[in-house]
Scaffold this motif. Structure first.
Motif, PDB file in Angstrom:
ATOM      1  N   THR A  18       0.841  -1.197   0.000  1.00  0.00           N
ATOM      2  CA  THR A  18       0.000   0.000   0.000  1.00  0.00           C
ATOM      3  C   THR A  18       0.879   1.252   0.000  1.00  0.00           C
ATOM      4  O   THR A  18       1.833   1.360   0.780  1.00  0.00           O
ATOM      5  N   ARG A  55     -13.729   8.154  -1.848  1.00  0.00           N
ATOM      6  CA  ARG A  55     -14.209   7.964  -3.215  1.00  0.00           C
ATOM      7  C   ARG A  55     -15.735   7.803  -3.227  1.00  0.00           C
ATOM      8  O   ARG A  55     -16.416   8.359  -4.088  1.00  0.00           O
ATOM      9  N   SER A  86      -2.304   6.488 -14.862  1.00  0.00           N
ATOM     10  CA  SER A  86      -1.950   5.077 -14.982  1.00  0.00           C
ATOM     11  C   SER A  86      -0.694   4.959 -15.831  1.00  0.00           C
ATOM     12  O   SER A  86      -0.380   5.842 -16.625  1.00  0.00           O
ATOM     13  N   GLN A 100      -5.061   5.201  -3.126  1.00  0.00           N
ATOM     14  CA  GLN A 100      -3.729   4.618  -2.969  1.00  0.00           C
ATOM     15  C   GLN A 100      -2.911   4.899  -4.222  1.00  0.00           C
ATOM     16  O   GLN A 100      -3.417   4.795  -5.348  1.00  0.00           O
ATOM     17  N   ASP A 104      -1.337  -0.210  -9.552  1.00  0.00           N
ATOM     18  CA  ASP A 104      -2.370  -1.231  -9.701  1.00  0.00           C
ATOM     19  C   ASP A 104      -3.572  -1.006  -8.783  1.00  0.00           C
ATOM     20  O   ASP A 104      -4.531  -1.785  -8.794  1.00  0.00           O
ATOM     21  N   ARG A 105      -3.529   0.086  -7.979  1.00  0.00           N
ATOM     22  CA  ARG A 105      -4.636   0.387  -7.079  1.00  0.00           C
ATOM     23  C   ARG A 105      -5.394   1.664  -7.478  1.00  0.00           C
ATOM     24  O   ARG A 105      -6.411   1.984  -6.869  1.00  0.00           O
ATOM     25  N   PHE A 107      -7.241   2.461 -10.135  1.00  0.00           N
ATOM     26  CA  PHE A 107      -8.587   2.265 -10.661  1.00  0.00           C
ATOM     27  C   PHE A 107      -9.575   1.893  -9.555  1.00  0.00           C
ATOM     28  O   PHE A 107     -10.735   2.316  -9.585  1.00  0.00           O
ATOM     29  N   ASP A 108      -9.124   1.135  -8.585  1.00  0.00           N
ATOM     30  CA  ASP A 108     -10.016   0.644  -7.530  1.00  0.00           C
ATOM     31  C   ASP A 108     -10.214   1.638  -6.396  1.00  0.00           C
ATOM     32  O   ASP A 108     -11.225   1.558  -5.677  1.00  0.00           O
ATOM     33  N   THR A 109      -9.266   2.572  -6.214  1.00  0.00           N
ATOM     34  CA  THR A 109      -9.338   3.432  -5.034  1.00  0.00           C
ATOM     35  C   THR A 109      -9.483   4.920  -5.346  1.00  0.00           C
ATOM     36  O   THR A 109      -9.752   5.712  -4.441  1.00  0.00           O
ATOM     37  N   CYS A 110      -9.300   5.320  -6.608  1.00  0.00           N
ATOM     38  CA  CYS A 110      -9.377   6.738  -6.980  1.00  0.00           C
ATOM     39  C   CYS A 110     -10.527   6.959  -7.963  1.00  0.00           C
ATOM     40  O   CYS A 110     -11.141   6.020  -8.454  1.00  0.00           O
ATOM     41  N   SER A 112     -11.825   7.977 -11.494  1.00  0.00           N
ATOM     42  CA  SER A 112     -11.383   8.058 -12.885  1.00  0.00           C
ATOM     43  C   SER A 112     -12.018   9.267 -13.558  1.00  0.00           C
ATOM     44  O   SER A 112     -13.249   9.379 -13.620  1.00  0.00           O
TER      45      SER A 112
END
Length: 473
Positions: A18, A55, A86, A100, A104-105, A107-110, A112
């Motif tokens: 992380t 988010r 990215s 984060q 690789d994090r 897309f899942d945590t921020c 777009s």
């Protein structure tokens, strides 16, 4: 918005790779200040500013605004915090408090930006994104790539606009863009932003240029915005112009220096003394002249005017974006040199004592905004008829103002017969057909067969794609 207070990572998070974003202490105060400025400018926030939001909180506010706003109601979305891309020059991500930094994090945590942009475009309503993040220019790139992929027509109406703190791949610091945006909106609310009263709403390019001028220094970056290919078109209704009136002359005269009211009404049609006076003064009332600086540019104009016998150097073009000061420069020159504007000279001269060029025998000036070629030439002929060879103003028949029929060809013949004439043409790009004015008036006066001692001082935005012949002149 995320100020990212420093949060210690436990051993499990460190083992998982992380990566946290660094703290941004300036964000909270700047965001609160912008919320106040937005409210004053007529765009009240849809709730308290989201500070250190997750988010999920950001997405819920965005979705709620789109669902509850009227179909044509404009939305302004401001984000101040970290921006990340990215790998491989991909899309822009806006980092919320739980974001984060690991690639690789993202897309899942921020958040777009591509998703925000698509939702905004599909909504059909005007949406303005103000992005105070590093690499904000990537948002503009994404919008342009979407246009190419969708084969968007170049003259299609633009409903969604982006103004970013810096170019793609560049850095911005200290929430300076947000603070500058707040200052510009306060100026707008105070009526201190340089805007033509003919526009009901503030153009996005004017807003971006005003913010950019306040960010002159380290950490400011270069403000970027969505490009607009069409030269004309009504601005989107994000911020109302407090100076707007359907009768600009009456609106300006109502608060103008009383000594100038009758004078303004008596000037030749097309001369538009209110335009030149208010641009030179830097305010809509002309009670005081606030012009300052531009010493080098004034010196250039002086030097050019002194070379009146050089027919190969008879065109001087002053360019710049909206609000850059080109009209102020031309306003000062016109107020000091045009015989019909003599009452203004006594107000302007004390602030520019260094600007004292040889006055041409005849001075003509036109504010070309929304004028046709015929209206421009009629005004020039009207002024030419009113002036004697020594530049004094004479009345027309029965004390009125003379005019006359005839198009560009007749005006060209009269100018070739005259000697030592200066023409000031401001806002060329805002004429009804700028290319026609260039082809039928400017180039014949300054090209291969120049009109004797006639010289042209032209103000225009640098839209060379639309005016290639002027760029080559």
């Amino acid at each position: 918005m995320g100020s990212f207070p420093a949060l210690p990572l436990d051993e499990d998070e460190l083992a998982d790779g992380t990566a946290a974003f660094a703290p941004l202490p300036a964000v909270a105060d700047a965001t609160r200040a912008l919320a106040t400025a937005l409210d004053r400018a007529g765009a009240p926030p849809g709730g308290e500013p989201l500070l250190d939001c997750t988010r999920a909180e950001f997405t819920a506010r965005w979705d709620g605004l789109r669902r509850t706003a009227d179909p044509d109601e404009p939305l302004v979305v401001h984000f101040c915090g970290h921006g990340a891309q990215s790998p491989g020059g991909g899309g822009l991500f806006l980092a919320t408090a739980d974001g984060q930094a690991a690639a690789d994090r993202l897309f899942d945590t921020c958040v777009s930006f591509a998703g925000l942009l698509e939702a905004a475009e599909l909504s059909g309503r005007p949406v303005l994104f103000l992005l105070d993040v590093c690499g904000a220019g990537r948002a503009v790139v994404q919008q342009q790539l979407n246009d190419l992929a969708a084969r968007r027509a170049q003259d299609a109406p633009r409903r969604v606009s982006v103004v970013g703190a810096c170019a793609d791949g560049s850095l911005t610091y200290g929430a300076r863009f947000t603070s500058a945006a707040a200052e510009v909106l306060h100026r707008l609310a105070d009526g201190a932003l340089d805007l033509t009263p003919t526009l009901e709403f503030v153009p996005v390019e004017t807003l971006a240029a005003a913010i950019d001028r306040l960010l002159d220094g380290p950490g400011g970056g270069t403000v970027v915005r969505t490009p607009h290919a069409a030269a004309a078109g009504e601005p989107q209704p994000f911020f109302r112009n407090p100076a707007h009136t359907r009768d600009p002359q009456a609106g300006l005269l109502s608060g103008m220096n009383p000594r100038l009211r009758e004078f303004a009404l008596g000037c030749a049609p097309g001369l538009d003394p209110l335009h030149f006076a208010t641009r030179a003064a830097g305010n809509p009332t002309v009670h005081v002249v606030q012009f300052s600086g531009r010493t080098a540019q004034l010196a250039t104009v002086t030097d050019w005017l002194e070379r009146a016998d050089d027919e190969r150097d008879n065109l001087l073009v002053v360019t710049g974006g909206p609000g850059s000061g080109k009209s102020a420069l031309l306003g000062v020159a016109t107020c000091l040199l045009h015989p019909e504007l003599e009452p203004l000279a006594e107000l302007v001269r004390p602030v520019v004592p260094q600007f004292a060029p040889r006055p041409p025998a005849t001075v003509l000036a036109v504010h070309a905004r929304q004028l046709t070629l015929r209206q421009i030439t009629d005004s020039l002929r009207h002024q030419l008829d009113r002036q004697t060879a020594d530049g004094a103003v004479r009345p027309g028949p029965n004390g009125g103002s003379p005019g006359g029929a005839g198009g560009p060809a007749e005006l060209l013949r009269e100018l070739r017969a005259a000697e030592d004439v200066l023409i000031v043409l401001d806002a060329l790009d805002e004429a009804q057909d700028p290319a026609e004015v260039v082809a039928e008036l400017i180039l014949p006066l300054t090209g291969g067969d120049p009109a004797g001692g006639c010289r042209l001082l032209v103000g225009t935005r640098p839209w060379w794609d639309s005016l290639p012949s002027l760029a080559a002149a």
